[in-house]
Design an enzyme around this catalytic site. Structure first.
Site, mmCIF file in Angstrom:
data_model
loop_
_atom_site.group_PDB
_atom_site.id
_atom_site.type_symbol
_atom_site.label_atom_id
_atom_site.label_comp_id
_atom_site.label_asym_id
_atom_site.label_seq_id
_atom_site.Cartn_x
_atom_site.Cartn_y
_atom_site.Cartn_z
ATOM 1 N N TYR A 56 36.398 31.018 24.849
ATOM 2 C CA TYR A 56 35.130 30.541 24.305
ATOM 3 C C TYR A 56 35.267 30.377 22.796
ATOM 4 C CZ TYR A 56 32.945 31.789 28.801
ATOM 5 O OH TYR A 56 32.607 31.892 30.125
ATOM 6 N N HIS A 122 39.857 34.544 35.079
ATOM 7 C CA HIS A 122 38.896 33.495 34.747
ATOM 8 C C HIS A 122 39.061 32.280 35.662
ATOM 9 C CE1 HIS A 122 36.696 31.399 31.138
ATOM 10 N NE2 HIS A 122 36.065 31.231 32.286
#
Length: 328
Positions: A56, A122
């Site tokens: 991110y 993820h």
């Protein structure tokens, strides 16, 4: 803010947490002041769970979290990060000890800590779910004291069901909202049997369930709602929950008539998710302090009545399910 148990981790966390993707990137420009303001507001409102990832903003999100914790002092909230998406290409072979340990070490630095509360794979490639050696690597990191718990962020219900076969998987992060109701048909029951913490992401279908979008809405070039409509960058289901934009807009208008006058549509959508006991926490994103405070307030609203729940199920079955139910 109500608290719920995060499965076998034993941690009790806020039922509404902070999703830190937006303050990292891929949601248009968010200033440093707004990003940190959103975090402060979330913590002031009683959120004790933050979800982030090493990709991110290339670590920007994790570093903001560390900065805010340093500014506030005192007991730190529970922080979950994710790893794996730094791989280029993102392939199963990359989920090896060298890479996974390097990713954890990087997050330890970004978050300014010596042990990560929770690390989630993820949305790994499907093959990873059939490679016990990957989960053995995670077990060794727990033993080494680098991480306390680990889980998996998944795209599909089938992946979630496979992941929880591994005995030390503590949490599953999954998309669940009014537009993505399939997890409640089997997965949630299995998660409860195995004491799995369930973290719900994309609760507002990329903002669609806020009721603020329309046919002419536009998005910045670096906003995934502009560049990932058809899965160009990552799984299509992460953007508007995979529902075609025009179909979603029509469904939103049907949902709008069910929303009481004392609650926003976004809060209504969050409250719907909290009706499910298997959910440990839901992690809406926030680009500023006002959004974070509004998200937190959803915890205080009363339960939705059975008639409303039935109508929302009908809307899903008739309008949305044909596009998403069997795909994810």
């Amino acid at each position: 803010m109500q608290q719920r148990k995060l499965g076998k981790t034993g941690a009790h966390i806020s039922e509404i947490g902070f999703g830190a993707w937006a303050i990292g990137g891929a949601w248009g420009d968010v200033s440093s002041d707004d990003a940190k303001g959103a975090l402060h507001a979330a913590l002031d409102a009683g959120m004790t769970f933050i979800d982030t990832a090493d990709v991110y903003g290339d670590g920007r999100s994790e570093r903001f979290i560390a900065e805010v914790f340093k500014e506030r002092g005192g007991e730190k909230p529970f922080v979950a990060s994710k790893l794996g998406r730094r791989l280029a290409p993102h392939v199963a072979q990359g989920y090896n000890a060298e890479n996974l340990n390097a990713f954890v070490e990087r997050s330890l630095v970004n978050l300014d800590t010596d042990c990560l509360d929770l690390v989630q794979l993820h949305c790994p490639p499907p093959e990873v779910y059939y490679q016990p050696e990957v989960f053995d690597i995670m077990d060794r990191m727990v033993t080494a004291g680098k991480i306390r718990h680990y889980g998996v962020s998944v795209e599909k219900v089938e992946e979630a069901l496979k992941a929880i076969e591994y005995p030390n998987v503590a949490t599953i992060q999954i998309i669940y909202n009014v537009f993505r109701q399939r997890p409640d048909s089997l997965f949630f029951a299995e998660a409860q049997k195995r004491d799995i913490g369930v973290i719900v992401r994309v609760p507002l279908a990329s903002g669609m369930l806020s009721g603020k979008m329309h046919a002419g809405s536009t998005f910045a070039a670096d906003d995934h709602r502009a560049f990932n409509r058809n899965g160009e960058a990552f799984d299509k289901g992460e953007t508007f929950s995979g529902v075609p934009y025009d179909v979603a807009l029509e469904a939103v208008e049907e949902i709008r008539r069910l929303v009481p006058g004392d609650i926003t549509m976004a809060q209504f959508a969050l409250r719907w998710i909290l009706m499910e006991d298997a959910v440990s926490t839901v992690i809406p994103g926030a680009r500023n302090a006002q959004q974070a405070a509004a998200n937190a307030a959803a915890s205080s609203f009363p339960a939705l009545n059975s008639e409303t729940m039935t109508e929302l199920r009908k809307i899903y079955q008739h309008r949305i399910a044909p596009f998403v139910h069997q795909r994810w």
